[in-house]
Write a protein that holds these residues in place. Structure first.
Motif, PDB file in Angstrom:
ATOM      1  N   ARG A   1      10.581   5.005  -5.917  1.00 48.73           N
ATOM      2  CA  ARG A   1      11.605   4.789  -4.868  1.00 48.73           C
ATOM      3  C   ARG A   1      12.620   5.927  -4.816  1.00 48.73           C
ATOM      4  NH1 ARG A   1       8.910   1.474  -1.836  1.00 48.73           N
ATOM      5  NH2 ARG A   1       7.751   0.121  -3.224  1.00 48.73           N
TER       6      ARG A   1
ATOM      7  N   ARG B   1      17.891   0.991   4.680  1.00 43.18           N
ATOM      8  CA  ARG B   1      17.436   1.848   3.591  1.00 43.18           C
ATOM      9  C   ARG B   1      18.630   2.424   2.816  1.00 43.18           C
ATOM     10  NH1 ARG B   1      12.083   3.028   3.187  1.00 43.18           N
ATOM     11  NH2 ARG B   1      11.896   0.804   3.288  1.00 43.18           N
TER      12      ARG B   1
ATOM     13  N   ALA C   1       0.322  11.420   2.253  1.00 39.72           N
ATOM     14  CA  ALA C   1      -0.400  10.334   2.944  1.00 39.72           C
ATOM     15  C   ALA C   1      -1.164  10.804   4.177  1.00 39.72           C
ATOM     16  CB  ALA C   1       0.582   9.225   3.333  1.00 39.72           C
TER      17      ALA C   1
ATOM     18  N   TYR D   1       0.682   5.258  -2.162  1.00 34.66           N
ATOM     19  CA  TYR D   1       0.899   6.642  -1.714  1.00 34.66           C
ATOM     20  C   TYR D   1       2.111   7.239  -2.435  1.00 34.66           C
ATOM     21  CZ  TYR D   1      -2.529   5.641   1.876  1.00 34.66           C
ATOM     22  OH  TYR D   1      -3.693   5.303   2.514  1.00 34.66           O
ATOM     23  N   ARG D   2       3.111   6.406  -2.684  1.00 37.61           N
ATOM     24  CA  ARG D   2       4.299   6.874  -3.396  1.00 37.61           C
ATOM     25  C   ARG D   2       3.958   7.245  -4.849  1.00 37.61           C
ATOM     26  NH1 ARG D   2       9.505   5.675  -1.490  1.00 37.61           N
ATOM     27  NH2 ARG D   2       9.487   4.845   0.625  1.00 37.61           N
TER      28      ARG D   2
ATOM     29  N   VAL E   1       6.391  11.850   0.577  1.00 32.75           N
ATOM     30  CA  VAL E   1       5.206  10.975   0.597  1.00 32.75           C
ATOM     31  C   VAL E   1       4.349  11.112   1.856  1.00 32.75           C
ATOM     32  CG1 VAL E   1       6.533   8.944   1.392  1.00 32.75           C
ATOM     33  CG2 VAL E   1       4.389   8.610   0.190  1.00 32.75           C
TER      34      VAL E   1
ATOM     35  N   ARG F   1      -6.357   9.397   1.677  1.00 26.45           N
ATOM     36  CA  ARG F   1      -6.338   8.062   2.273  1.00 26.45           C
ATOM     37  C   ARG F   1      -7.626   7.320   1.933  1.00 26.45           C
ATOM     38  NH1 ARG F   1      -2.040   7.417   5.132  1.00 26.45           N
ATOM     39  NH2 ARG F   1      -2.762   5.367   5.750  1.00 26.45           N
TER      40      ARG F   1
ATOM     41  N   GLY G   1       1.730  -1.961   5.168  1.00 20.81           N
ATOM     42  CA  GLY G   1       1.498  -0.515   5.218  1.00 20.81           C
ATOM     43  C   GLY G   1       1.724   0.043   6.608  1.00 20.81           C
ATOM     44  N   ARG G   2       0.868   0.995   6.972  1.00 19.87           N
ATOM     45  CA  ARG G   2       0.967   1.626   8.294  1.00 19.87           C
ATOM     46  C   ARG G   2      -0.308   1.434   9.101  1.00 19.87           C
ATOM     47  NH1 ARG G   2       4.908   2.309   5.755  1.00 19.87           N
ATOM     48  NH2 ARG G   2       6.555   3.860   5.932  1.00 19.87           N
ATOM     49  N   ASP G   3      -1.438   1.325   8.391  1.00 17.35           N
ATOM     50  CA  ASP G   3      -2.753   1.312   9.042  1.00 17.35           C
ATOM     51  C   ASP G   3      -3.567   0.095   8.613  1.00 17.35           C
ATOM     52  OD1 ASP G   3      -2.964   1.986   6.389  1.00 17.35           O
ATOM     53  OD2 ASP G   3      -4.604   3.393   6.667  1.00 17.35           O
ATOM     54  N   ILE G   4      -2.888  -0.963   8.187  1.00 14.92           N
ATOM     55  CA  ILE G   4      -3.648  -2.110   7.659  1.00 14.92           C
ATOM     56  C   ILE G   4      -4.398  -2.816   8.807  1.00 14.92           C
ATOM     57  CG2 ILE G   4      -3.556  -4.185   6.214  1.00 14.92           C
ATOM     58  CD1 ILE G   4      -2.586  -1.474   4.901  1.00 14.92           C
TER      59      ILE G   4
ATOM     60  N   ARG H   1      -0.088  11.939  12.548  1.00 19.00           N
ATOM     61  CA  ARG H   1      -1.252  12.396  11.778  1.00 19.00           C
ATOM     62  C   ARG H   1      -2.535  11.946  12.487  1.00 19.00           C
ATOM     63  NH1 ARG H   1       0.223   8.193   7.319  1.00 19.00           N
ATOM     64  NH2 ARG H   1      -0.951   6.419   8.088  1.00 19.00           N
TER      65      ARG H   1
ATOM     66  N   ARG I   1       9.767  11.033   8.567  1.00 23.39           N
ATOM     67  CA  ARG I   1       8.614  10.284   8.066  1.00 23.39           C
ATOM     68  C   ARG I   1       7.877   9.592   9.222  1.00 23.39           C
ATOM     69  NH1 ARG I   1       8.479   6.391   3.814  1.00 23.39           N
ATOM     70  NH2 ARG I   1      10.699   5.968   3.841  1.00 23.39           N
TER      71      ARG I   1
ATOM     72  N   THR J   1       0.823  -1.215   0.000  1.00 23.61           N
ATOM     73  CA  THR J   1       0.000   0.000   0.000  1.00 23.61           C
ATOM     74  C   THR J   1       0.858   1.267   0.000  1.00 23.61           C
ATOM     75  OG1 THR J   1      -0.202   0.074   2.416  1.00 23.61           O
ATOM     76  CG2 THR J   1      -1.900  -1.140   1.218  1.00 23.61           C
ATOM     77  N   GLY J   2       2.071   1.182   0.547  1.00 22.34           N
ATOM     78  CA  GLY J   2       2.972   2.335   0.521  1.00 22.34           C
ATOM     79  C   GLY J   2       3.271   2.748  -0.916  1.00 22.34           C
TER      80      GLY J   2
HETATM   81  O1   DC Z   1       6.100   1.656   3.184  1.00 20.12           O
HETATM   82  P1   DC Z   1       6.632   2.859   2.422  1.00 20.12           P
HETATM   83  O2   DC Z   1       7.879   3.433   3.019  1.00 20.12           O
HETATM   84  O3   DC Z   1       6.775   2.599   0.961  1.00 20.12           O
HETATM   85  O4   DC Z   1       5.478   3.954   2.599  1.00 20.12           O
HETATM   86  C1   DC Z   1       5.615   5.244   2.093  1.00 20.12           C
HETATM   87  C2   DC Z   1       4.799   6.229   2.894  1.00 20.12           C
HETATM   88  O5   DC Z   1       3.411   6.032   2.656  1.00 20.12           O
HETATM   89  C3   DC Z   1       4.961   6.188   4.406  1.00 20.12           C
HETATM   90  O6   DC Z   1       5.906   7.121   4.871  1.00 20.12           O
HETATM   91  C4   DC Z   1       3.609   6.528   4.939  1.00 20.12           C
HETATM   92  C5   DC Z   1       2.667   6.217   3.823  1.00 20.12           C
HETATM   93  N1   DC Z   1       1.811   5.050   4.045  1.00 20.12           N
HETATM   94  C6   DC Z   1       0.670   5.242   4.760  1.00 20.12           C
HETATM   95  O7   DC Z   1       0.439   6.332   5.272  1.00 20.12           O
HETATM   96  N2   DC Z   1      -0.216   4.216   4.902  1.00 20.12           N
HETATM   97  C7   DC Z   1       0.031   3.020   4.369  1.00 20.12           C
HETATM   98  N3   DC Z   1      -0.876   2.029   4.507  1.00 20.12           N
HETATM   99  C8   DC Z   1       1.224   2.796   3.657  1.00 20.12           C
HETATM  100  C9   DC Z   1       2.122   3.852   3.522  1.00 20.12           C
END
Ligand code: DC
Length: 218
Positions: free
Chosen positions: A86, A152, A98, A38-39, A94, A104, A124-127, A182, A175, A34-35
């Motif tokens: 990337r 990284r 996001a 957003y990218r 990003v 979102r 992701g972050r919020d899955i 948020r 980040r 999912t990232g």
């Molecule tokens: O996993 P990544 O580094 O490729 O994600 C890039 C950005 O996208 C990360 O800094 C926050 C956002 N993101 C998000 O808010 N929610 C997600 N489900 C996935 C990524």
């Protein structure tokens, strides 16, 4: 019939995509990054020279863009943009894209649809907290900032990009802060997530651990 949903969340560089991809391979199910979505939108914002603080213009762009993740490729309006998303300039910006709630909602809609008719591992972050709240298994990966920055940095160096360790570290810290602070669907572990600190673990160690959890062990 209900499908298997595995949620893998965590901060930048915690190993989510590497691990999630391997779990999907082992189980022979679909991996969704999912990232990358957003990218892809952030990349489009940048190439259209839209100000990163112009939320209305970014929402409008999100509404009229087609962003899909299919068979390990990220599509932006039918073009594959795996490499472009990337780039360090995308990573730097990003989190600003996001954190916009309407953005979102648009992308979460696509993500939920992808999980409707197939088994998925989604990272992701919020899955676990928002996108797939009823996932069968929720994993939250962590690692120290130093270790995540090291991973990284070597990833980017291996691609031949001209970056410094310090820049990568600063970007990760910034980040993490925006993603955690948020208001809408921030980065946080779900109450029912299993937290794995990957700082001193190899990729195989983590995959074995998750596989054994899936098989009913710990
Ligand atoms: O996993 P990544 O580094 O490729 O994600 C890039 C950005 O996208 C990360 O800094 C926050 C956002 N993101 C998000 O808010 N929610 C997600 N489900 C996935 C990524």
């Amino acid at each position: 019939m209900s499908y298997v949903q595995i949620a893998v969340d965590g901060p930048a560089g915690s190993g989510k995509s590497t691990i999630a991809k391997k779990i999907a391979e082992r189980l022979n199910i679909t991996y969704i990054d999912t990232g990358a979505m957003y990218r892809a939108l952030t990349y489009k914002v940048l190439i259209n020279n839209i100000d990163i603080e112009n939320e209305d213009a970014i929402i409008e762009l999100a509404r009229k863009s087609k962003i899909e993740f299919l068979q390990d490729n990220i599509y932006l309006d039918n073009d594959i943009v795996n490499e472009e998303i990337r780039l360090p300039k995308v990573s730097k910006n990003v989190s600003y894209v996001a954190k916009i709630p309407q953005v979102r909602k648009i992308l979460v809609d696509v993500q939920r649809k992808l999980a409707l008719n197939q088994d998925v591992v989604m990272d992701g972050r919020d899955i676990g907290t928002y996108v797939l709240k009823d996932a069968n298994l929720k994993i939250f990966l962590t690692a120290t900032v130093e270790e995540r920055s090291r991973r990284r940095y070597s990833e980017l160096k291996n691609k031949g990009l001209d970056v410094t360790f310090d820049d990568v570290r600063k970007d990760i810290i910034n980040r993490d802060k925006i993603d955690k602070e948020r208001k809408f669907a921030p980065l946080i572990e779900a109450d029912d997530a299993i937290v794995i600190d990957t700082t001193d673990l190899s990729v195989e160690d983590v995959v074995d651990k998750i596989t054994s959890i899936l098989e009913g062990g710990q």
